[in-house]
Structures are given as structure tokens and as C-alpha cells.
Design an enzyme around this catalytic site. Sequence first.
Site, PDB file in Angstrom:
ATOM      1  N   ARG A 149     101.307 -34.463 -11.687  1.00 51.62           N
ATOM      2  CA  ARG A 149     101.093 -33.561 -10.700  1.00 51.62           C
ATOM      3  C   ARG A 149     100.325 -34.223  -9.377  1.00 51.62           C
ATOM      4  O   ARG A 149      99.365 -34.721  -9.940  1.00 51.62           O
ATOM      5  CB  ARG A 149     100.541 -32.086 -10.911  1.00 51.62           C
ATOM      6  CG  ARG A 149     101.535 -31.312 -11.391  1.00 51.62           C
ATOM      7  CD  ARG A 149     100.636 -30.317 -12.538  1.00 51.62           C
ATOM      8  NE  ARG A 149     102.100 -29.810 -13.059  1.00 51.62           N
ATOM      9  CZ  ARG A 149     102.608 -28.574 -12.797  1.00 51.62           C
ATOM     10  NH1 ARG A 149     102.193 -27.897 -11.842  1.00 51.62           N
ATOM     11  NH2 ARG A 149     103.528 -27.882 -13.484  1.00 51.62           N
ATOM     12  N   HIS A 191     104.907 -11.982  -6.957  1.00 50.26           N
ATOM     13  CA  HIS A 191     105.635 -12.394  -5.467  1.00 50.26           C
ATOM     14  C   HIS A 191     106.202 -11.570  -4.950  1.00 50.26           C
ATOM     15  O   HIS A 191     107.042 -11.892  -3.952  1.00 50.26           O
ATOM     16  CB  HIS A 191     106.597 -13.605  -6.280  1.00 50.26           C
ATOM     17  CG  HIS A 191     105.945 -14.819  -6.816  1.00 50.26           C
ATOM     18  ND1 HIS A 191     105.264 -15.949  -5.938  1.00 50.26           N
ATOM     19  CD2 HIS A 191     105.293 -15.209  -8.104  1.00 50.26           C
ATOM     20  CE1 HIS A 191     104.663 -16.804  -6.610  1.00 50.26           C
ATOM     21  NE2 HIS A 191     104.578 -16.319  -7.767  1.00 50.26           N
ATOM     22  N   THR A 223      98.626  -9.670  -7.373  1.00 43.05           N
ATOM     23  CA  THR A 223      97.827 -10.364  -6.950  1.00 43.05           C
ATOM     24  C   THR A 223      97.368 -10.294  -5.535  1.00 43.05           C
ATOM     25  O   THR A 223      98.265  -9.838  -4.681  1.00 43.05           O
ATOM     26  CB  THR A 223      98.231 -11.860  -7.141  1.00 43.05           C
ATOM     27  OG1 THR A 223      97.277 -12.834  -6.831  1.00 43.05           O
ATOM     28  CG2 THR A 223      99.481 -12.552  -6.291  1.00 43.05           C
ATOM     29  N   LYS A 247      98.912 -14.303  -3.014  1.00 44.81           N
ATOM     30  CA  LYS A 247     100.132 -14.702  -2.257  1.00 44.81           C
ATOM     31  C   LYS A 247     100.353 -13.886  -0.887  1.00 44.81           C
ATOM     32  O   LYS A 247      99.417 -14.454   0.008  1.00 44.81           O
ATOM     33  CB  LYS A 247     101.147 -14.422  -3.346  1.00 44.81           C
ATOM     34  CG  LYS A 247     100.865 -14.718  -4.659  1.00 44.81           C
ATOM     35  CD  LYS A 247     101.063 -16.106  -5.109  1.00 44.81           C
ATOM     36  CE  LYS A 247     100.858 -16.282  -6.510  1.00 44.81           C
ATOM     37  NZ  LYS A 247     100.300 -17.553  -7.112  1.00 44.81           N
ATOM     38  N   THR A 294      81.530 -13.672 -13.737  1.00 47.28           N
ATOM     39  CA  THR A 294      80.946 -12.866 -12.497  1.00 47.28           C
ATOM     40  C   THR A 294      81.876 -12.392 -11.724  1.00 47.28           C
ATOM     41  O   THR A 294      83.024 -12.806 -11.376  1.00 47.28           O
ATOM     42  CB  THR A 294      80.131 -13.913 -11.716  1.00 47.28           C
ATOM     43  OG1 THR A 294      79.249 -14.526 -12.657  1.00 47.28           O
ATOM     44  CG2 THR A 294      79.546 -13.583 -10.638  1.00 47.28           C
TER      45      THR A 294
HETATM   46  N1  PLP Z   1     102.110 -14.261 -12.188  1.00 47.22           N
HETATM   47  C1  PLP Z   1     103.211 -15.278 -11.673  1.00 47.22           C
HETATM   48  C2  PLP Z   1     104.500 -14.841 -11.624  1.00 47.22           C
HETATM   49  C3  PLP Z   1     102.704 -16.258 -10.693  1.00 47.22           C
HETATM   50  O1  PLP Z   1     103.404 -17.019 -10.193  1.00 47.22           O
HETATM   51  C4  PLP Z   1     101.386 -16.458 -10.731  1.00 47.22           C
HETATM   52  C5  PLP Z   1     100.790 -17.802  -9.850  1.00 47.22           C
HETATM   53  O2  PLP Z   1     101.588 -18.438  -9.318  1.00 47.22           O
HETATM   54  C6  PLP Z   1     100.317 -15.655 -11.333  1.00 47.22           C
HETATM   55  C7  PLP Z   1     100.877 -14.894 -11.931  1.00 47.22           C
HETATM   56  C8  PLP Z   1      98.740 -16.120 -11.111  1.00 47.22           C
HETATM   57  O3  PLP Z   1      98.428 -15.389  -9.971  1.00 47.22           O
HETATM   58  P1  PLP Z   1      97.036 -15.969  -9.261  1.00 47.22           P
HETATM   59  O4  PLP Z   1      97.828 -17.179  -8.427  1.00 47.22           O
HETATM   60  O5  PLP Z   1      96.632 -14.944  -8.489  1.00 47.22           O
HETATM   61  O6  PLP Z   1      96.218 -16.406 -10.344  1.00 47.22           O
END
Ligand code: PLP
Length: 405
Positions: free
Chosen positions: A21, A215, A243, A246, A276
Site C-alpha cells: 500500500r 457506504h 459511519t 464517508k 476515550t
Molecule cells: N464498513 C464498511 C463496509 C467499510 O467499507 C468501512 C470502511 O471503509 C467500515 C465499515 C469502517 O468505517 P470507518 O471508516 O468509519 O471506520
Amino acid sequence: MTIEHLMGERLKALRDEQQDRRFFALDKSRELGPTRYKERGTGRVIDVWCTNDYLGQSLSPTVSDAALRIIAESGVGTGSVRSISGTTSVHLELEGAVAKFHSKEAALVFNSGFICNESCLYVLGRNIPGLVILSDEKNHASMAHGIINSRAEKVVFRHNDVEHLEAALKSIPVERPKLVVFESVYSMDGTVSPIREVVALAKKYGAMTYLDEVHAVGMYGATGGGVSQELGVQGEIDIVQGTFGKALGTIGGYVATTSVIREFLIQHAPGFIFSTSMPTGVIAASLQSLKEIVDAVELRKAHRANVQKVRDLLELDGHVVMSKASHIIPVFIGIATLATRATALLMEKHRIFAQAIKPPSVKSGQERLRITPMPQHSDEQVQRLRHALAEIANLSPARKEARAS
Ligand code: PLP
């Protein structure tokens, strides 16, 4: 041989196969807007086509203002975990807003989507006696880790294959508790899961459902509640996970669910209990972004139009677009070295950033570029991308085969 020596050898092998990467340091600015970043060192302006800040919310001035206001008032860190002195009124306000957003009783915020998935699935697998977790083979690493760490019995079903899922459900004794874990939009493949069918099967076999809408949050449904909202089945999902990192443009993860499940997680989830809590600035920014996303109907429309335009043009040019089901456009490359070269060429020659997607994010032989158009990409940027990708397409055997046939 020392541990470091061993690591050095493994790293060399990764580099030799170009499976490693690589980062590009790129800086955002309000001046350039969400689609263009400045390259560190050279100052070159780069068109970005691979961010998950799908709607450009990370640069919303009102979101930043919300963070700045509260930072000016109460500083940055909370100084503790949620259960000691790390819960403020904005944390609770955000959880209330998230619950409402997904039409659920309650919500719980974690420091990232990864921690949230890992921790919640760990808790469920570890604490529900006899639980069998049925997991889509393409589920994100955060879910896979949580399930493995829980040591619960796990059945992996083929990606989006409801027949395979049903066969698995059928084979598990009725009295055992079951949990089906899946995503709505699969971010590396751009595929969308058959949520209605999965929900119907879960009901038929008495299973609970855990849906990762990471997503899809902000992107689908009348108020951006995700694919489950768009399909009108949000109420049928037991645990919706999302989340802020994104489309909402900030950071943090959450689950929206029942009050009992929220309380159970508060009492048991290590990633919640022992870390925390997030700074109030971030929490206030997420709250503001959520409010904006609910009303972002026109932005979602503009986004879809741009996705459609880019995808149509790339297909017209003969690229192998691996899925057309969502806003993510995976362009097949198939060889790690080629994917790395493609990204480097796009960057060096065309000032375009489209990161190569390689193992472990995808299987070896499935390397790709993952293009994520934004509503703010201009026609001129689209044409530049098209022109650049046409050049890199000649590197790809898949493209050559497609042409020959
Ligand atoms: N779930 C999926 C399908 C994801 O693609 C990702 C991150 O790319 C996550 C969870 C994790 O989310 P976060 O980026 O908020 O840690």
C-alpha cells in the site's frame, strides 16, 4: 533471524509484487473545493476520483462552523471514556438524531465504523449462548474481525446469494439463535445486497439482522437513511450500522437499534467501554452534517447524474465496469503491477488520483481502480478522467480481451 529482519523480508516481498500500500500526501482546501487536492511538496493540483466523501460534506462551511463553535467554548478532548466523564449533551443529542434518522428507538456512537462493527459483533457472538452468525463472504474486515474474535460459530454465505443463505439457515437447528450480517452497498465491488429477500429469510428462520449501511448512509433513501430506507424496510432490520466518515464527511461509527440492544452494548462492548470518547467538536460537526444530509435531496440527485454520466462514458470507451448497481464504479485491472502502474501514471502524467485497489481489500487477480464521482466534479474534470483512463486502458489485458472479442 530477528523479528525486524523477518518483517523486512515480508515487506520486500510485498514491494516486489507491488502488493504494498502506498500513500500520496494530498492536502484539501476550501479554495480548491472537494474534488481537487494539492500535492505535498510539488503543490500540483490533483483531481481526486477515489474519496468516500461522496457528497463533499467534509468541506461544508456550516459543518466546520459547528465544530469550531464548540471547540472555542469547551476545548478539544473529552478526557475520558463515555462511562466516566466522556459523555456530554452533544453526544446524547447526536445519538438521538441518529436513532430518528434510521427510525429506531436508540443509537450508540463509536469512535469509528471499524471499531463499531468489530466491537458489536464481538459482543453479540461472545454473549449470546449458541449464536450462529451468518456472514456474507464479502463483508468488510471490521465485521470479519468482530466475528472471528467472538469465537461464535460462523457460516459464510456466497456474496448476495439468498439461496445459499437459505440453505445455511435451514441447516441450523431452529432453537439456536441466529444473526445474519451483511452490507447494503459493497464498497469495493459496487454491488447492492438483496435486503428485502434477506429480511424475508431472516423472518422465516427466526434470525436477527445486522446491516452495514456505511457506504449508503447519506446516499440512498428520501432523507439519506440508506438502501434499507429506500426500499422501505428500515423498520425490519434489527441493527443498522453506519459511519459519519464517508458521505457525512466527519468521523465516527454508530449502530441504530432498540434500547435494549443499545444498553447491552454499553455494558459489554470493549471498543465503547475502553476508549476515550470522541471530541465534542467532531460530534457537533457530525450532528450538523446529519441535519444537512437529511435535506440534501438535490445534492443526491446531482450525484446520481454524475455517476451515471461517468459510468456511461467509461463503458462506451470499453472499460470493464464490474458493477452498475451503486454509485461506486469499479474499473477492472486484474493485475497488481498494472493497477499500481495505472495509478502512478494517472498521478504523474494526468494529475488524477484514483487509488489502485489491491489485496487484502480484494482478491489477488481482482485488482481495480475504484472511481467515485462527486456531484461537484465538472464536465471538464470528467473529460480529463476519460482521456486519462483511455490511455491507461491499453495497459490492461482485460481491456484488450474485451476489445478483441
Ligand atoms: N464498513 C464498511 C463496509 C467499510 O467499507 C468501512 C470502511 O471503509 C467500515 C465499515 C469502517 O468505517 P470507518 O471508516 O468509519 O471506520
